[in-house]
Design an enzyme around this catalytic site. Structure first.
Site, PDB file in Angstrom:
ATOM      1  N   HIS A 132       0.903  -1.166  -0.086  1.00  0.00           N
ATOM      2  CA  HIS A 132      -0.013  -0.080  -0.003  1.00  0.00           C
ATOM      3  C   HIS A 132       0.911   1.333  -0.133  1.00  0.00           C
ATOM      4  O   HIS A 132       2.010   1.276   0.672  1.00  0.00           O
ATOM      5  CB  HIS A 132      -0.875   0.076   1.231  1.00  0.00           C
ATOM      6  CG  HIS A 132      -2.153  -0.785   1.263  1.00  0.00           C
ATOM      7  ND1 HIS A 132      -2.004  -2.137   1.529  1.00  0.00           N
ATOM      8  CD2 HIS A 132      -3.327  -0.605   1.101  1.00  0.00           C
ATOM      9  CE1 HIS A 132      -3.168  -2.763   1.333  1.00  0.00           C
ATOM     10  NE2 HIS A 132      -4.081  -1.734   1.362  1.00  0.00           N
ATOM     11  N   ASN A 164       7.692  -4.095   3.917  1.00  0.00           N
ATOM     12  CA  ASN A 164       6.607  -3.778   3.923  1.00  0.00           C
ATOM     13  C   ASN A 164       6.000  -4.178   5.208  1.00  0.00           C
ATOM     14  O   ASN A 164       4.860  -3.343   5.999  1.00  0.00           O
ATOM     15  CB  ASN A 164       5.969  -4.415   2.666  1.00  0.00           C
ATOM     16  CG  ASN A 164       4.266  -4.125   2.709  1.00  0.00           C
ATOM     17  OD1 ASN A 164       3.892  -2.844   2.898  1.00  0.00           O
ATOM     18  ND2 ASN A 164       3.655  -5.208   2.567  1.00  0.00           N
TER      19      ASN A 164
END
Length: 378
Positions: A132, A164
């Site tokens: 994201h 991440n």
């Protein structure tokens, strides 16, 4: 109306007794100049739109779309979001009205032409997370906003373990903490995106090469970023109009797309904003960052960058402009430094001057991962 506006401005800054008509005239000149600039910009836009060469359509190389809480610019060439910008407020972060179970999973961006978009199949077996740019954890106040964060237009290929799911998640948590725990800002504006930086080959800066991976099958491939940038602008409204202290605190960070040791301080990834702009090919906060504010920010950045000069940066991005003592940018900073450091009219500083840029402890990740249904999708 202009007279009333000037009266209000003078009242706020208590300038009538000090500057009188001279100040009023200068403000009027600024307002007129801004209006003329807008008119000129509009005329140029109409000239381009109505140009005969565009009779059969304007070439399109990106998609810009808005969700409830963020705006994304998606690059058709790299099949990555070029930048994603969100606005965070404490009131939204405190709400818990959305559920990941009801929202569902990642989905492709139907508004982007099929041959230009990144696809779910690209990530299968690629070794990269669907990272994201605007984190889902920022959007628990609304099911619509949370669902939109799982659109692949908001996603770039990102190393999972060590980035991440770890270091990057802690950086996202820092932004939320500035609003929730520290209460030092009224709102945050955050811009996140990928970078594709060159590496050195051989001796000398002239031997450069772009060398990054891609996933998928030609011609439909996704470029894998070498780095990611995150720019955080903290706004304190109570101070933004005054000259006693900074109303804005801004920090730009560039992090490589690789596993990062958890003990690495975030300050080691501080980057000059203008260097990030040059690398990304984007000008950020154009309405806010006047030349004076850019000078003040460059001076604040210089203080943080000095400490890391002894350690040769791995990032070619940071080996330009202000890092070179003889560069035009460095000379410009020195020429402005005496004036700006003595002036009380500077309302911007570096994020790490105003807020503690220390990441949350690693043990926080354990609880965070438990609350996430799918590992790697934070």
């Amino acid at each position: 109306k202009k007279t009333k506006a000037l009266d209000v401005i003078c009242k706020i800054f208590k300038c009538r007794e000090l500057f009188g008509p001279v100040f009023r005239l200068s403000v009027a000149q600024l307002l007129l100049k801004k209006r003329q600039h807008k008119q000129k910009k509009k005329a140029l836009s109409e000239q381009v739109i109505n140009h005969p060469a565009l009779e059969h359509g304007y070439p399109q190389n990106s998609y810009v779309g808005a969700s409830e809480n963020f705006v994304v610019s998606f690059d058709y060439r790299t099949r990555n979001p070029q930048w994603v910008m969100e606005k965070l407020t404490a009131s939204n972060l405190r709400k818990r009205e959305a559920s990941r179970q009801r929202v569902g999973q990642f989905f492709e961006a139907d508004m982007i032409p099929e041959r230009m978009r990144n696809k779910l199949k690209h990530f299968i077996g690629s070794g990269y997370d669907r990272g994201h740019m605007v984190p889902a954890a920022d959007l628990n106040h609304s099911e619509i906003a949370l669902r939109d964060s799982f659109c692949l237009a908001n996603v770039s290929p990102q190393i999972g373990k060590g980035l991440n799911r770890d270091y990057w998640a802690r950086l996202e948590k820092l932004a939320r903490d500035i609003l929730l725990k520290k209460g030092a800002a009224d709102e945050l504006f955050i811009i996140t995106g990928p970078l594709f930086l060159p590496t050195k080959r051989g001796r000398g800066k002239e031997h450069l090469r772009y060398d990054y991976h891609a996933i998928g099958q030609p011609p439909s491939v996704i470029s894998v970023p070498t780095h990611f940038y995150k720019i955080i602008l903290a706004v304190s409204k109570s101070r933004a109009l005054g000259f006693s202290g900074a109303g804005y605190a801004l920090g730009a960070f560039v992090i490589p797309n690789e596993a990062i040791k958890p003990e690495t301080p975030l300050t080691s990834f501080i980057a000059p904003l203008e260097a990030v702009e040059a690398a990304a090919g984007v000008i950020f906060f154009a309405e806010l960052l006047t030349p004076q504010r850019r000078d003040a920010l460059a001076i604040a950045e210089e203080r943080w960058l000095k400490g890391r000069r002894a350690q040769k940066s791995r990032f070619l991005l940071l080996e330009q402009n202000g890092d070179d003592a003889s560069s035009p940018k460095a000379e410009h900073i020195r020429s402005k430094k005496i004036h700006l450091t003595k002036s009380n009219h500077t309302d911007i500083t570096h994020l790490c001057d105003r807020h503690d840029c220390e990441l949350v402890a690693v043990r926080w990740l354990e609880q965070f991962k438990k609350s996430d249904e799918e590992e790697g999708d934070s």
